[in-house]
Design an enzyme around this catalytic site. Structure first.
Site, PDB file in Angstrom:
ATOM      1  N   CYS A  72     110.778  87.909  66.996  1.00  0.00           N
ATOM      2  CA  CYS A  72     110.023  88.332  65.828  1.00  0.00           C
ATOM      3  C   CYS A  72     108.669  87.654  65.798  1.00  0.00           C
ATOM      4  O   CYS A  72     108.346  86.816  66.626  1.00  0.00           O
ATOM      5  CB  CYS A  72     110.768  87.959  64.542  1.00  0.00           C
ATOM      6  SG  CYS A  72     112.419  88.633  64.406  1.00  0.00           S
ATOM      7  N   GLY A  74     112.394  84.157  68.032  1.00  0.00           N
ATOM      8  CA  GLY A  74     113.016  83.626  69.241  1.00  0.00           C
ATOM      9  C   GLY A  74     114.491  83.953  69.323  1.00  0.00           C
ATOM     10  O   GLY A  74     114.990  84.869  68.667  1.00  0.00           O
ATOM     11  N   ASP A 124     122.033  85.820  65.810  1.00  0.00           N
ATOM     12  CA  ASP A 124     121.944  84.396  66.127  1.00  0.00           C
ATOM     13  C   ASP A 124     121.200  83.615  65.046  1.00  0.00           C
ATOM     14  O   ASP A 124     121.457  82.434  64.833  1.00  0.00           O
ATOM     15  CB  ASP A 124     121.260  84.197  67.479  1.00  0.00           C
ATOM     16  CG  ASP A 124     119.875  84.809  67.527  1.00  0.00           C
ATOM     17  OD1 ASP A 124     119.707  85.945  67.045  1.00  0.00           O
ATOM     18  OD2 ASP A 124     118.943  84.175  68.042  1.00  0.00           O
ATOM     19  N   ILE A 155     103.873  93.556  90.364  1.00  0.00           N
ATOM     20  CA  ILE A 155     102.487  94.009  90.250  1.00  0.00           C
ATOM     21  C   ILE A 155     101.720  93.565  91.479  1.00  0.00           C
ATOM     22  O   ILE A 155     101.998  92.512  92.061  1.00  0.00           O
ATOM     23  CB  ILE A 155     101.855  93.472  88.950  1.00  0.00           C
ATOM     24  CG1 ILE A 155     100.716  94.379  88.508  1.00  0.00           C
ATOM     25  CG2 ILE A 155     101.437  92.031  89.054  1.00  0.00           C
ATOM     26  CD1 ILE A 155     100.464  94.330  87.020  1.00  0.00           C
TER      27      ILE A 155
END
Length: 632
Positions: free
Chosen positions: A2, A76, A100, A294
């Site tokens: 978040c 997190g 969590d 990449i």
């Protein structure tokens, strides 16, 4: 995953307006596009933007305890939450979600502030204790997740995952912090607790902030133990045992980071760090296993062959993206996402590989951190070479030769390495391996900065004489010489450069990045080992490489260090040239009154002529000028 933000006040002042906290949330919507949550009560406001990863249905934040006396917003993941939840339920706590984040609330109820020490994960959270009128801000041990804060003149605390959220508050002033600017131009990043703005700070890694009655204090809750007492002699049997333990820790760490209710994959460069993560994911049964790499049209910067070898070995669903010069159109966009000046070139590939991955998955595992904990950089080798008795006598002639001949146009090569080694020797030995990580000497800073800026800085000082570096350099004495070098990077370059880059560029695409090599149990284990097991002779990452021989091809393990970089020196001579000349024009530089144009003009001319490689210095100046236009 978040983005979080909030405001805490004291006294009987006006209540916090919901539109303000909502506006703060909107600035970090890219960190959490799935949901917004706000809690407001008297002198507290908590905001959250959620990227749904675990418990998609009932994981809405903010989350409270049973009676609503404790509230939390978290950015997190708490990886050991299943075990914590089981223990808390056995102690009588009732859970209303499967997420969590709820373990934070009940853990605080059960153990108080000490519950932080039980957490295993990456996190930055804010917890409000209504009964005590106390706000607790916490950042994870390594500093994987960011958190900014400021105290206003009326003692109001404002915080957020990014500077954007903090700057939204009308009481926050925007004024450049000169010491932060000096750090940025010297190192290409700004170390905590500084931010580019005066009176806005980063909460340092492994620290908590307690705010109550208008007063705050910051305290450290975790530190690495000294490893000096560990024996340096090992039998073959002991070494095998250590490698078994390391392998098990790595496997456990990867396993914990596979918990997800949404699709996940892995970044894959083909080096030992990312290859180990991919190999362990396959061993743990991750399926489908998606990997993303990449590359560049410039063959000297391309390492796709190594990635393909690993993808083939572990049968991954592999995708590649080739960066074109058109990627330079991203310059202003990426600088905006970074919030403050940041000079690491690799923001471009990091952003683009994150964009590619986000089209397929929501969570990615990355090999970041391996160089800093296992001793993977060339500057560790340079530091060891500099200790040889003949080096002080060779310093002046080597520096003289280096200045006479231009750099090679190629990325790799002995001459370019020799040049960089000679340039590093111009810095004081007291700076240790930072000599090879700095881009402006004290003399260049004196020439570049105006008298006004030098005065604001209180003069040009050596890095290890300024906080936070002064304390870090003192703490290095607790470790053997080689491990001390790793400690310096862990506390500075890793947290304030590498992890900033990974967090901002992946979250710009709403992609959660997990870093298994930085599980604090692994970090603690490695730092207790003697340095000779990490840098053995001139072999970097020795114990890691020997451990992973059981899983990876030797060609990937023992290949030369590539680095996740781009051909910036060429871009500044071609695609970025006009942008650089515009932003670093004499009129613009002289009008702002921070820098002396003469030195900048000299660097530009020498770089464009190919007689010198000033890509780091010129890019940093360009970034600062673009940032200043955007934010000031």
């Amino acid at each position: 995953m978040c983005g979080i933000c909030g405001i805490a006040k004291v006294g009987n002042k006006e209540s916090i307006h919901p539109p303000l906290i909502s506006s703060m949330c909107q600035t970090i919507i890219h960190r959490g596009p799935d949901d917004e949550g706000i809690y407001i009560d008297k002198n507290i406001a908590l905001g959250s933007r959620r990227l749904s990863i675990i418990d998609l249905d009932t994981g809405h934040q903010p989350i409270s305890n049973e009676n609503g006396s404790v509230w939390v917003v978290c950015n997190g993941e708490i990886y050991n939450f299943p075990a914590l939840k089981e223990e808390l339920i056995s102690r009588g706590h009732n859970f209303s979600t499967k997420t969590d984040t709820e373990t934070i609330v009940h853990g605080y109820e059960e153990w108080g502030e000490d519950f932080i020490k039980k957490l295993r994960g990456m996190y930055a959270f804010a917890l409000w204790d209504a009964a005590q009128h106390k706000l607790l801000l916490v950042r994870d041990r390594i500093g994987i997740k960011p958190l900014y804060y400021t105290i206003l003149e009326d003692s109001t605390l404002v915080f957020g995952s990014e500077l954007k959220a903090v700057l939204t508050h009308p009481g926050v002033k925007r004024s450049i912090e000169p010491q932060a600017l000096d750090f940025f131009l010297t190192l290409e990043y700004i170390p905590a607790p500084y931010s580019i703005f005066k009176n806005i700070f980063k909460l340092p890694a492994a620290c908590s902030l307690i705010y109550k009655d208008g007063k705050m204090r910051v305290k450290k809750y975790w530190e690495l133990e000294s490893g000096k007492s560990i024996h340096k002699s090992y039998t073959k049997q002991t070494l095998n045992s250590l490698m078994d333990e390391l392998y098990n820790l790595l496997k456990e760490s990867v396993k914990m980071r596979l918990i997800s209710d949404v699709p996940l994959g892995a970044f894959l460069s083909g080096g030992i760090d990312s290859s180990s993560i991919v190999g362990l994911m396959r061993e743990l049964g991750a399926s489908p296993l998606k990997t993303f790499s990449i590359g560049f049209e410039d063959s000297t910067y391309n390492e796709l062959d190594s990635a393909r070898r690993i993808a083939k070995k572990f049968h991954t669903d592999h995708e590649e993206f080739i960066i074109q010069p058109q990627a330079l159109e991203l310059t202003e966009k990426l600088i905006h996402h970074l919030d403050e000046p940041f000079g690491d070139f690799s923001i471009f590939p990091t952003y683009l590989v994150s964009k590619m991955a986000r089209s397929r998955v929501t969570v990615i595992l990355s090999g970041d951190g391996g160089d800093e904990i296992f001793s993977g950089y060339e500057h560790y080798q340079a530091q060891r070479l500099s200790a040889f008795p003949l080096i002080p006598f060779l310093q002046k002639p080597l520096s003289s030769i280096v200045k006479k001949f231009p750099p090679s146009p190629k990325k790799k090569g002995l001459w370019n390495k020799l040049r960089r080694f000679g340039q590093g020797l111009e810095f004081s030995p007291e700076l240790r391996h930072f000599r090879w990580m700095m881009f402006l000497t004290a003399e260049n800073r004196k020439l570049m900065y105006t008298k006004d800026l030098t005065h604001e800085l209180g003069g040009i000082k050596q890095l290890n004489k300024i906080e936070p570096f002064q304390e870090i350099f003192l703490n290095m004495d607790r470790f053997d010489a080689k491990t001390a070098e790793l400690y310096l990077d862990l506390k500075t370059y890793l947290v304030d450069n590498i992890l900033v880059k990974v967090d901002r560029m992946s979250m710009a695409q709403s992609l959660e990045t997990r870093v298994p090599l930085l599980d604090h149990k692994i970090v603690e284990f490695i730092f207790k080992l003697p340095g000779d097991l990490k840098l053995k002779g001139m072999t970097t990452k020795w114990i890691f490489k020997k451990t992973m021989e059981r899983l990876l091809p030797r060609k990937n393990i023992f290949r030369s260090k590539e680095g996740f970089s781009i051909p910036m020196k060429h871009w500044l001579r071609k695609e970025l040239k006009e942008l650089m000349l515009d932003y670093l024009s004499q009129e613009r530089i002289q009008n702002e009154g921070l820098f002396n144009f003469d030195l900048i003009k000299k660097m530009i001319d020498l770089h464009l002529q190919g007689r010198e490689n000033f890509s780091h210095q010129l890019w940093a100046l360009l970034v600062f000028e673009i940032w200043k236009e955007q934010y000031l």
